[in-house]
Design a protein around this motif. Structure first.
Motif, PDB file in Angstrom:
ATOM      1  N   ILE A  45       0.870  -1.107  -0.074  1.00  0.00           N
ATOM      2  CA  ILE A  45      -0.100   0.013  -0.008  1.00  0.00           C
ATOM      3  C   ILE A  45       0.780   1.046   0.031  1.00  0.00           C
ATOM      4  O   ILE A  45       0.543   2.153  -0.805  1.00  0.00           O
ATOM      5  CB  ILE A  45      -0.918  -0.046   1.223  1.00  0.00           C
ATOM      6  CG1 ILE A  45      -1.927  -1.119   1.021  1.00  0.00           C
ATOM      7  CG2 ILE A  45      -1.767   1.389   1.422  1.00  0.00           C
ATOM      8  CD1 ILE A  45      -2.973  -1.047  -0.102  1.00  0.00           C
ATOM      9  N   ARG A  46       1.936   1.246   1.032  1.00  0.00           N
ATOM     10  CA  ARG A  46       2.718   2.355   0.755  1.00  0.00           C
ATOM     11  C   ARG A  46       3.444   2.610  -0.424  1.00  0.00           C
ATOM     12  O   ARG A  46       3.451   3.613  -0.864  1.00  0.00           O
ATOM     13  CB  ARG A  46       3.735   2.296   1.957  1.00  0.00           C
ATOM     14  CG  ARG A  46       3.452   2.495   3.252  1.00  0.00           C
ATOM     15  CD  ARG A  46       4.576   2.801   4.450  1.00  0.00           C
ATOM     16  NE  ARG A  46       5.464   1.705   4.478  1.00  0.00           N
ATOM     17  CZ  ARG A  46       5.260   0.716   5.247  1.00  0.00           C
ATOM     18  NH1 ARG A  46       4.183   0.533   6.173  1.00  0.00           N
ATOM     19  NH2 ARG A  46       6.061  -0.430   5.371  1.00  0.00           N
ATOM     20  N   SER A  47       3.919   1.509  -1.261  1.00  0.00           N
ATOM     21  CA  SER A  47       4.486   1.703  -2.476  1.00  0.00           C
ATOM     22  C   SER A  47       3.527   2.116  -3.487  1.00  0.00           C
ATOM     23  O   SER A  47       3.820   2.970  -4.326  1.00  0.00           O
ATOM     24  CB  SER A  47       5.095   0.224  -2.906  1.00  0.00           C
ATOM     25  OG  SER A  47       5.940  -0.244  -1.949  1.00  0.00           O
ATOM     26  N   LYS A  48       2.323   1.703  -3.634  1.00  0.00           N
ATOM     27  CA  LYS A  48       1.439   2.208  -4.300  1.00  0.00           C
ATOM     28  C   LYS A  48       1.004   3.704  -4.276  1.00  0.00           C
ATOM     29  O   LYS A  48       0.965   4.585  -5.186  1.00  0.00           O
ATOM     30  CB  LYS A  48       0.012   1.308  -4.047  1.00  0.00           C
ATOM     31  CG  LYS A  48      -1.196   1.460  -4.936  1.00  0.00           C
ATOM     32  CD  LYS A  48      -1.011   1.079  -6.446  1.00  0.00           C
ATOM     33  CE  LYS A  48      -2.041   1.328  -7.303  1.00  0.00           C
ATOM     34  NZ  LYS A  48      -1.832   0.968  -8.643  1.00  0.00           N
ATOM     35  N   MET A  49       1.052   4.214  -2.919  1.00  0.00           N
ATOM     36  CA  MET A  49       1.078   5.576  -2.728  1.00  0.00           C
ATOM     37  C   MET A  49       1.978   6.402  -3.277  1.00  0.00           C
ATOM     38  O   MET A  49       1.668   7.552  -3.755  1.00  0.00           O
ATOM     39  CB  MET A  49       0.915   5.805  -1.173  1.00  0.00           C
ATOM     40  CG  MET A  49      -0.648   5.447  -0.680  1.00  0.00           C
ATOM     41  SD  MET A  49      -0.576   6.017   1.124  1.00  0.00           S
ATOM     42  CE  MET A  49      -0.735   7.886   1.075  1.00  0.00           C
ATOM     43  N   LYS A  50       3.395   5.782  -2.907  1.00  0.00           N
ATOM     44  CA  LYS A  50       4.298   6.669  -3.401  1.00  0.00           C
ATOM     45  C   LYS A  50       4.517   6.680  -5.114  1.00  0.00           C
ATOM     46  O   LYS A  50       4.695   7.594  -5.654  1.00  0.00           O
ATOM     47  CB  LYS A  50       5.563   5.887  -3.088  1.00  0.00           C
ATOM     48  CG  LYS A  50       7.107   6.601  -3.367  1.00  0.00           C
ATOM     49  CD  LYS A  50       8.340   5.866  -2.710  1.00  0.00           C
ATOM     50  CE  LYS A  50       8.244   5.732  -1.363  1.00  0.00           C
ATOM     51  NZ  LYS A  50       9.489   5.173  -0.612  1.00  0.00           N
ATOM     52  N   GLU A  51       3.865   5.548  -5.587  1.00  0.00           N
ATOM     53  CA  GLU A  51       3.876   5.348  -7.272  1.00  0.00           C
ATOM     54  C   GLU A  51       2.839   6.414  -7.715  1.00  0.00           C
ATOM     55  O   GLU A  51       3.022   7.011  -8.715  1.00  0.00           O
ATOM     56  CB  GLU A  51       3.610   3.867  -7.438  1.00  0.00           C
ATOM     57  CG  GLU A  51       3.241   3.711  -9.088  1.00  0.00           C
ATOM     58  CD  GLU A  51       2.568   2.296  -9.167  1.00  0.00           C
ATOM     59  OE1 GLU A  51       1.950   2.053 -10.185  1.00  0.00           O
ATOM     60  OE2 GLU A  51       3.156   1.163  -8.587  1.00  0.00           O
TER      61      GLU A  51
END
Length: 708
Positions: free
Chosen positions: A637-643
């Motif tokens: 989820i954190r990676s998706k937000m960063k993306e």
């Protein structure tokens, strides 16, 4: 000599239609040269001639030079002339002089002129003095005099006395009835005005233009289309010539009742349209926010060479504000400046209000900056504008500037300022306003006290809210609802339900906001069954169709109690609600609260599908995964937000110290006391770390060596 006198009197009568000051002076000179300056009949005519030429000093000079003005008709003539020319002070002064002559008594022709002067000057004290004379002299039985006395009281705003005079009259003509109907209309008692209109008709009197105009205007204020249309039909049947007064009243009535097609039909039938008729038609369209039709009428006004007034422009801007048509409003603003339309306080306030309603705060501030600020109205529109736009700090700041400039707040100012305190939970500032309300003796103002109650309720000062509530002489559904909110949102659910029960016993009909407060109170106390009972009561007994707000409250009620599946099933049963983002968000928050992962994932996917750029859904979902120790899913989820480039919106909070409000935004270092605040924050962090290490059995000194 008698022949000369007769010829001069005949000449004075023949000059009445000429209105020549030069010829009147010649006649006056002849009268003096022939020693006729004491002839009452001739002097009366010369006085009237001078008055018709607006030569008031010469008229007074003729009167003053009469050695023994012992003919009451002479006094009556000059007094009547003064009253007709709106020289009311002179008329009263002349009446005072008349009372100094012991052998002269006012008659039935004296009093109407004197009373007209009293009404024109709003001299109710003088009118009461005349009233006493009339009672002693027995002239109150004269219908013309009684009607004139009613006029004094009505114009002075003493409507009770006016009606009393009417009720005591032995006989009443049409003018008397019109006066009493007008009294009730002017005092805002429109139902009474229509009641007396019907009573007048039952006596056999035929209504005239004044009667119909007042009756139709009463229907407009009551938004009573049915009665207004019925009176319109009566006007048509009566074969009375429909003058501009009746036409304008009809346009206004149909406009205020939302029947614009009928208003337009009446308006189009007016041959010579006055400014008032144009304003009435524009006002009708303005009420529904039809700014385009308003502008079309303005164009037609210009073609007819009718110059708009400040009322016209204010209505145009109100239409643009209601429809939030920024371009239309800016066009009107430009029109005002290009055509030098008289820019009074109401036009400027309408401009400020328009820009606020359209969300253009900068332009509202720009207009306010250049407008005169001597009137409290200009400050009020700015404060209420800031509050309506959610700029609560700025609202209180502009209030402080107003006070620094020496302006005293009125009820409207305080209502807006208290609303700002409510939203900021600025309790100390609200108490300051409460003190001012008591000093200014505004505790009897229901609107102000209602706002004060709301402020205490929203600031959590339940005891003070209850104290204000108990002081209210009259309680409307807003004050009842505020008290329910105060108890319900601060853990006093049973007190809230008791107030709701008292409200129903007082025959006050609750609205959807009241039910929201009651269900919310049940939600805070975990009274799930009671909350559902009130929800069903709202729908079945009060026939209030639930909107997103009510369903959201129901979701919260079930969610807090952990009955998440019940909440989800209610959503699924309502096809128009099941994909509503607000309701899904409420349910999702409840899933996080109770660690309900399966349903939470399902709801989160629906929310992301609806708005993939909303960071709050990802943040709550990450926390939900973390609470279940699903670290891999949380990292995704954190990676998706960063993306996606999504960040958590910075939090904002504020604190009230010494009646001053200081706001804080995460990582903000721009405020004056930033260094002290961050030093204090660092100290708090160290204390928290020390306590945390000691709790797990690690000496704080050892911990510091490790981290350093």
């Amino acid at each position: 000599m008698e022949g000369i006198t007769a010829r001069l009197i005949h000449l004075s009568k023949s000059l009445g239609d000429v209105k020549s000051l030069k010829q009147t002076k010649v006649l006056h000179q002849k009268a003096i040269s022939f020693g006729l300056h004491n002839n009452i009949a001739l002097c009366k005519n010369i006085i009237n001639l001078y008055m018709s030429c607006d030569a008031y000093k010469y008229a007074d000079l003729v009167f003053q030079n009469i050695e023994s003005p012992l003919d009451i008709t002479l006094w009556n003539g000059l007094m009547s002339a003064y009253a007709k020319k709106f020289m009311y002070s002179e008329a009263l002064s002349l009446f005072d002089s008349l009372l100094q002559f012991p052998y002269l008594n006012p008659d039935s022709y004296t009093y109407p002129s004197v009373l007209k002067a009293c009404g024109g000057l709003r001299r109710v004290d003088y009118g009461e003095k005349i009233h006493t004379h009339l009672i002693k002299s027995g002239f109150l039985s004269d219908v013309v005099i009684s009607s004139s006395l009613m006029g004094v009281y009505a114009k002075s705003g003493v409507f009770v006395s006016a009606v009393k005079v009417f009720e005591e009259m032995p006989e009443r003509d049409l003018a008397c009835w019109n006066n009493v109907i007008s009294c009730y209309y002017q005092s805002g008692q429109c139902e009474k005005a229509l009641e007396y209109f019907e009573r007048m008709r039952s006596t056999g009197l035929i209504p005239d233009s004044v009667s119909f105009t007042t009756a139709i205007s009463s229907c407009a204020r009551l938004s009573d289309l049915e009665r207004g249309a019925r009176i319109h039909e009566e006007v048509l049947r009566s074969e009375l010539l429909i003058d501009s007064y009746i036409s304008v009243a009809l346009v206004d009535m149909y406009g205020k009742c939302g029947c614009l097609e009928k208003a337009k039909l009446v308006f189009d039938e007016i041959k010579n349209k006055s400014l008032v008729s144009w304003n009435a038609m524009i006002g009708g369209y303005s009420q529904v926010g039809d700014s385009k039709s308003c502008i079309d009428l303005l164009v037609r006004m210009n073609e007819d060479k009718i110059k708009p007034s400040s009322t016209t422009v204010s209505s145009l801007l109100a239409a643009c504000a209601k429809s939030a048509q920024l371009q239309h409003g800016r066009f009107i603003h430009g029109y005002i400046m290009r055509n030098n339309v008289r820019n009074d306080i109401f036009v400027e306030c309408s401009l400020v209000d328009f820009y606020f309603k359209c969300g253009n705060i900068a332009l509202a501030e720009k207009v306010f900056k250049v407008m005169p600020k001597s009137n409290i109205v200009s400050w009020n529109v700015m404060i209420s504008g800031y509050v309506s736009a959610g700029y609560y700090f700025e609202a209180l700041e502009i209030y402080d500037k107003m006070r620094a400039g020496g302006k005293r707040p009125d009820a409207i100012t305080l209502t807006s300022a208290l609303a700002a305190c409510s939203q900021l939970a600025a309790l100390e500032r609200g108490r300051e306003f409460h003190d001012y309300i008591k000093q200014s003796r505004l505790t009897s103002n229901q609107v102000v006290m209602g706002s004060l109650l709301d402020m205490y309720a929203k600031c959590g000062a339940v005891t003070e809210a209850a104290s204000v509530f108990n002081q209210l002489s009259k309680r409307d559904f807003v004050s009842w609802t505020s008290m329910i909110v105060a108890f319900g949102s601060h853990g006093k659910a049973f007190e809230a339900l008791k107030v709701f029960d008292e409200m129903l016993q007082s025959n006050i009909r609750p609205d959807r906001v009241t039910f929201l407060a009651v269900i919310s109170a049940c939600s805070h106390a975990g009274l799930v069954d009671e909350g559902r009972k009130f929800f069903n009561l709202m729908v079945t007994d009060y026939e209030i169709r639930p909107t997103t707000a009510e369903y959201s409250c129901l979701m919260d009620l079930l969610g807090r109690a952990g009955r998440l599946q019940d909440a989800y099933e209610i959503l699924q049963k309502n096809s128009h609600m099941k994909e509503d983002a607000d309701l899904l968000s409420t349910l999702f928050a409840a899933c996080h609260l109770h660690g309900e992962l399966d349903l939470g994932e399902k709801v989160a996917n629906l929310l992301i599908e609806k708005d993939p750029d909303d960071p709050s859904t990802y943040i709550v979902l990450e926390k939900l995964y973390a609470s279940k120790k699903k670290w891999g899913e949380a990292r995704k989820i954190r990676s998706k937000m960063k993306e996606l480039g999504l960040k958590k919106n910075p939090g904002c909070s504020w604190i009230e110290v010494d009646k001053r409000i200081q706001s804080f935004v995460a990582e903000d270092k721009t405020f004056l006391e930033a260094d002290s605040v961050y030093d204090c924050l660092s100290l708090l962090y160290s204390h928290m770390e020390k306590k945390e290490m000691e709790a797990v059995g690690v000496p704080y000194a050892t911990y510091m060596q490790i981290v350093s």
